[in-house]
Design an enzyme around this catalytic site. Structure first.
Site, PDB file in Angstrom:
ATOM      1  N   SER A  72      65.860 -42.688  48.069  1.00  0.00           N
ATOM      2  CA  SER A  72      65.059 -43.382  48.948  1.00  0.00           C
ATOM      3  C   SER A  72      65.285 -42.975  50.614  1.00  0.00           C
ATOM      4  O   SER A  72      64.443 -43.051  51.236  1.00  0.00           O
ATOM      5  CB  SER A  72      64.879 -44.767  48.790  1.00  0.00           C
ATOM      6  OG  SER A  72      64.727 -45.469  47.474  1.00  0.00           O
TER       7      SER A  72
ATOM      8  N   ASN B 249      59.619 -44.740  53.151  1.00  0.00           N
ATOM      9  CA  ASN B 249      60.516 -45.797  53.649  1.00  0.00           C
ATOM     10  C   ASN B 249      60.852 -45.859  55.052  1.00  0.00           C
ATOM     11  O   ASN B 249      61.348 -46.884  55.322  1.00  0.00           O
ATOM     12  CB  ASN B 249      61.658 -45.807  52.951  1.00  0.00           C
ATOM     13  CG  ASN B 249      61.473 -46.001  51.312  1.00  0.00           C
ATOM     14  OD1 ASN B 249      60.508 -46.892  51.239  1.00  0.00           O
ATOM     15  ND2 ASN B 249      62.001 -45.297  50.500  1.00  0.00           N
TER      16      ASN B 249
ATOM     17  N   HIS C  50      61.304 -37.591  45.624  1.00  0.00           N
ATOM     18  CA  HIS C  50      61.085 -39.148  45.766  1.00  0.00           C
ATOM     19  C   HIS C  50      59.793 -39.708  44.882  1.00  0.00           C
ATOM     20  O   HIS C  50      58.910 -39.466  45.539  1.00  0.00           O
ATOM     21  CB  HIS C  50      61.298 -39.459  47.266  1.00  0.00           C
ATOM     22  CG  HIS C  50      61.217 -40.881  47.423  1.00  0.00           C
ATOM     23  ND1 HIS C  50      60.722 -41.452  48.419  1.00  0.00           N
ATOM     24  CD2 HIS C  50      61.769 -42.061  46.836  1.00  0.00           C
ATOM     25  CE1 HIS C  50      60.960 -42.919  48.588  1.00  0.00           C
ATOM     26  NE2 HIS C  50      61.500 -43.046  47.389  1.00  0.00           N
TER      27      HIS C  50
ATOM     28  N   GLU D 198      57.343 -37.539  47.114  1.00  0.00           N
ATOM     29  CA  GLU D 198      57.756 -37.034  48.482  1.00  0.00           C
ATOM     30  C   GLU D 198      58.739 -36.061  48.078  1.00  0.00           C
ATOM     31  O   GLU D 198      59.738 -36.368  47.296  1.00  0.00           O
ATOM     32  CB  GLU D 198      58.556 -38.198  49.228  1.00  0.00           C
ATOM     33  CG  GLU D 198      57.476 -38.779  50.421  1.00  0.00           C
ATOM     34  CD  GLU D 198      58.351 -39.603  51.168  1.00  0.00           C
ATOM     35  OE1 GLU D 198      58.612 -39.437  52.454  1.00  0.00           O
ATOM     36  OE2 GLU D 198      59.016 -40.678  50.602  1.00  0.00           O
TER      37      GLU D 198
HETATM   38  P1  NAD Z   1      68.491 -49.633  39.637  1.00  0.00           P
HETATM   39  O1  NAD Z   1      69.437 -50.550  40.145  1.00  0.00           O
HETATM   40  O2  NAD Z   1      67.386 -50.282  38.597  1.00  0.00           O
HETATM   41  O3  NAD Z   1      69.015 -48.508  38.541  1.00  0.00           O
HETATM   42  C1  NAD Z   1      70.279 -47.782  38.919  1.00  0.00           C
HETATM   43  C2  NAD Z   1      70.883 -47.224  37.720  1.00  0.00           C
HETATM   44  O4  NAD Z   1      72.007 -46.345  37.995  1.00  0.00           O
HETATM   45  C3  NAD Z   1      71.711 -48.352  36.922  1.00  0.00           C
HETATM   46  O5  NAD Z   1      70.974 -48.552  35.568  1.00  0.00           O
HETATM   47  C4  NAD Z   1      72.962 -48.229  37.027  1.00  0.00           C
HETATM   48  O6  NAD Z   1      73.756 -48.608  35.833  1.00  0.00           O
HETATM   49  C5  NAD Z   1      72.835 -46.695  37.105  1.00  0.00           C
HETATM   50  N1  NAD Z   1      74.065 -45.758  37.735  1.00  0.00           N
HETATM   51  C6  NAD Z   1      75.110 -46.324  38.616  1.00  0.00           C
HETATM   52  N2  NAD Z   1      76.071 -45.509  38.490  1.00  0.00           N
HETATM   53  C7  NAD Z   1      75.835 -44.620  37.758  1.00  0.00           C
HETATM   54  C8  NAD Z   1      76.556 -43.531  37.540  1.00  0.00           C
HETATM   55  N3  NAD Z   1      77.801 -43.196  37.997  1.00  0.00           N
HETATM   56  N4  NAD Z   1      76.152 -42.833  36.343  1.00  0.00           N
HETATM   57  C9  NAD Z   1      75.040 -43.031  35.770  1.00  0.00           C
HETATM   58  N5  NAD Z   1      74.315 -44.228  36.087  1.00  0.00           N
HETATM   59  C10 NAD Z   1      74.863 -45.005  37.002  1.00  0.00           C
HETATM   60  O7  NAD Z   1      67.818 -48.691  40.709  1.00  0.00           O
HETATM   61  P2  NAD Z   1      66.428 -48.148  40.936  1.00  0.00           P
HETATM   62  O8  NAD Z   1      65.631 -48.948  41.489  1.00  0.00           O
HETATM   63  O9  NAD Z   1      66.148 -47.421  39.749  1.00  0.00           O
HETATM   64  O10 NAD Z   1      66.633 -47.020  41.983  1.00  0.00           O
HETATM   65  C11 NAD Z   1      67.516 -45.779  41.427  1.00  0.00           C
HETATM   66  C12 NAD Z   1      67.510 -44.748  42.557  1.00  0.00           C
HETATM   67  O11 NAD Z   1      65.827 -44.710  42.897  1.00  0.00           O
HETATM   68  C13 NAD Z   1      67.866 -45.216  44.213  1.00  0.00           C
HETATM   69  O12 NAD Z   1      68.447 -44.121  44.675  1.00  0.00           O
HETATM   70  C14 NAD Z   1      66.802 -45.580  44.774  1.00  0.00           C
HETATM   71  O13 NAD Z   1      66.544 -45.567  46.116  1.00  0.00           O
HETATM   72  C15 NAD Z   1      65.612 -44.659  44.380  1.00  0.00           C
HETATM   73  N6  NAD Z   1      64.375 -45.320  44.256  1.00  0.00           N
HETATM   74  C16 NAD Z   1      64.100 -46.646  43.990  1.00  0.00           C
HETATM   75  C17 NAD Z   1      62.596 -47.105  44.273  1.00  0.00           C
HETATM   76  C18 NAD Z   1      62.502 -48.679  43.761  1.00  0.00           C
HETATM   77  O14 NAD Z   1      61.330 -49.111  44.092  1.00  0.00           O
HETATM   78  N7  NAD Z   1      63.289 -49.239  43.337  1.00  0.00           N
HETATM   79  C19 NAD Z   1      61.465 -46.368  44.605  1.00  0.00           C
HETATM   80  C20 NAD Z   1      61.832 -44.936  44.714  1.00  0.00           C
HETATM   81  C21 NAD Z   1      63.039 -44.549  44.848  1.00  0.00           C
END
Ligand code: NAD
Length: 309
Positions: A137, A208, A158, A170
């Site tokens: 993000s 963001n 993104h 994005e």
């Molecule tokens: P989340 O916490 O729901 O999921 C993250 C996952 O990554 C977890 O299931 C965790 O177990 C896993 N993980 C951690 N370390 C790991 C590893 N070494 N190998 C494999 N898996 C691993 O988070 P999310 O909301 O899904 O966000 C994930 C990414 O997407 C982040 O970079 C976040 O910034 C980005 N993002 C989030 C949103 C949002 O609205 N939540 C929107 C756009 C982008």
């Protein structure tokens, strides 16, 4: 059909053939990884999804199944498509299961150390032709690319949450991203039926950089007692015509993710206006991460979310 903004970025499209993409690896089976796997399989890619947390992996197919049921009810897909979409998704616990992927989309926890470790490791597993995209993000694409040994094949992709519903991706090029990678990713995004916006590699990119300071300000507004959780969200929903209030949205994104993004903005832009609100820090320290832990600015343990303060 998808739409692409800033078409001047496509000056070389006619001369560059995109890399054929058949199999997509998704790293991280949280809310974003699950949504990305869903839309990729729905658009005929083979998908390999991995997570180190078995609880997350166990939930993936059920969560996608429930979302597909919603799409069936809304006539977006037909009942008989559900099984074939689910069959395209394979779940694994080890990175080396991604060895046949043409494209890997990293969607693990928003933490530079976690992402760097994954990216270094996955490079030694992937075939040479494969592209790596990150769904970060806010973290610098150029910085993440530097740990991969293939910065020309590295790019920011993104997606927005929830992925099956939100139209935008994005796309962010790092300093070394080559045109073939860029063109390939625009083709994949188009096949996924998404609209692209191209952002430069600055902290928070476009969405963001604008959205998170607003959410952070809403948390300050709560912290300073200007309004209650409900009055802040009602004011912003009805007063500025947003579908969700900023605190409700923060819970939806995940308060840990919100805090990480604010830290990247604060450190990357070196401006005190991006200082993360201490109340946001406190909620994350308490493990109140929003919907994913059933508690954040609202409590989600009952049918109707109620403010926690
Ligand atoms: P989340 O916490 O729901 O999921 C993250 C996952 O990554 C977890 O299931 C965790 O177990 C896993 N993980 C951690 N370390 C790991 C590893 N070494 N190998 C494999 N898996 C691993 O988070 P999310 O909301 O899904 O966000 C994930 C990414 O997407 C982040 O970079 C976040 O910034 C980005 N993002 C989030 C949103 C949002 O609205 N939540 C929107 C756009 C982008």
């Amino acid at each position: 059909m998808s739409t692409v903004l800033q078409t001047n970025h496509f000056k070389n499209e006619a001369t560059i053939t995109p890399l054929p993409i058949h199999t997509i690896g998704v790293i991280g089976a949280g809310q974003m990884g699950t949504g990305i796997a869903h839309v990729c399989a729905q658009n005929n890619y083979q998908v390999q999804i991995i997570d180190t947390n078995p609880n997350q992996l166990n939930k993936v197919l059920t969560a996608i199944g429930l979302n597909l049921d919603r799409q069936i009810k809304k006539n977006i897909i037909k009942q008989d498509q559900k099984e074939s979409i689910l069959e395209k998704i394979k779940i694994h616990s080890q990175l080396n299961s991604l060895s046949k992927c043409d494209l890997v989309i990293e969607a693990a926890t928003e933490n530079p150390e976690v992402k760097s470790k994954i990216l270094k490791e996955v490079c030694s597993i992937l075939p040479e032709h494969s592209i790596i995209a990150t769904n970060t993000s806010s973290i610098s694409i150029t910085k993440l690319a530097a740990v991969t040994q293939r910065p020309e094949k590295f790019i920011g992709m993104h997606f927005m949450n929830p992925v099956p519903i939100m139209q935008l991706i994005e796309v962010i090029r790092g300093l070394g991203t080559d045109e073939k990678t860029f063109i390939t990713i625009t083709h994949v995004a188009e096949k996924l039926g998404k609209t692209l916006a191209i952002a430069e590699d600055f902290p928070g990119f476009i969405v963001n950089r604008i959205l998170l300071p607003m959410i952070n300000e809403a948390v300050y507004t709560l912290h300073e007692g200007v309004g209650s959780v409900e009055s802040i969200d009602t004011a912003m929903k009805l007063g500025t015509n947003q579908p969700m209030g900023p605190l409700e949205l923060a819970d939806f994104i995940g308060l840990d993710t919100c805090l990480s993004i604010m830290k990247v903005l604060y450190e990357g832009l070196a401006d005190s206006k991006y200082r993360p609100c201490p109340l946001l820090v406190k909620y994350v320290e308490a493990g109140w991460l929003g919907r994913k832990t059933k508690k954040g600015f609202y409590d989600y343990s009952t049918d109707r979310p109620t403010p926690t303060k």
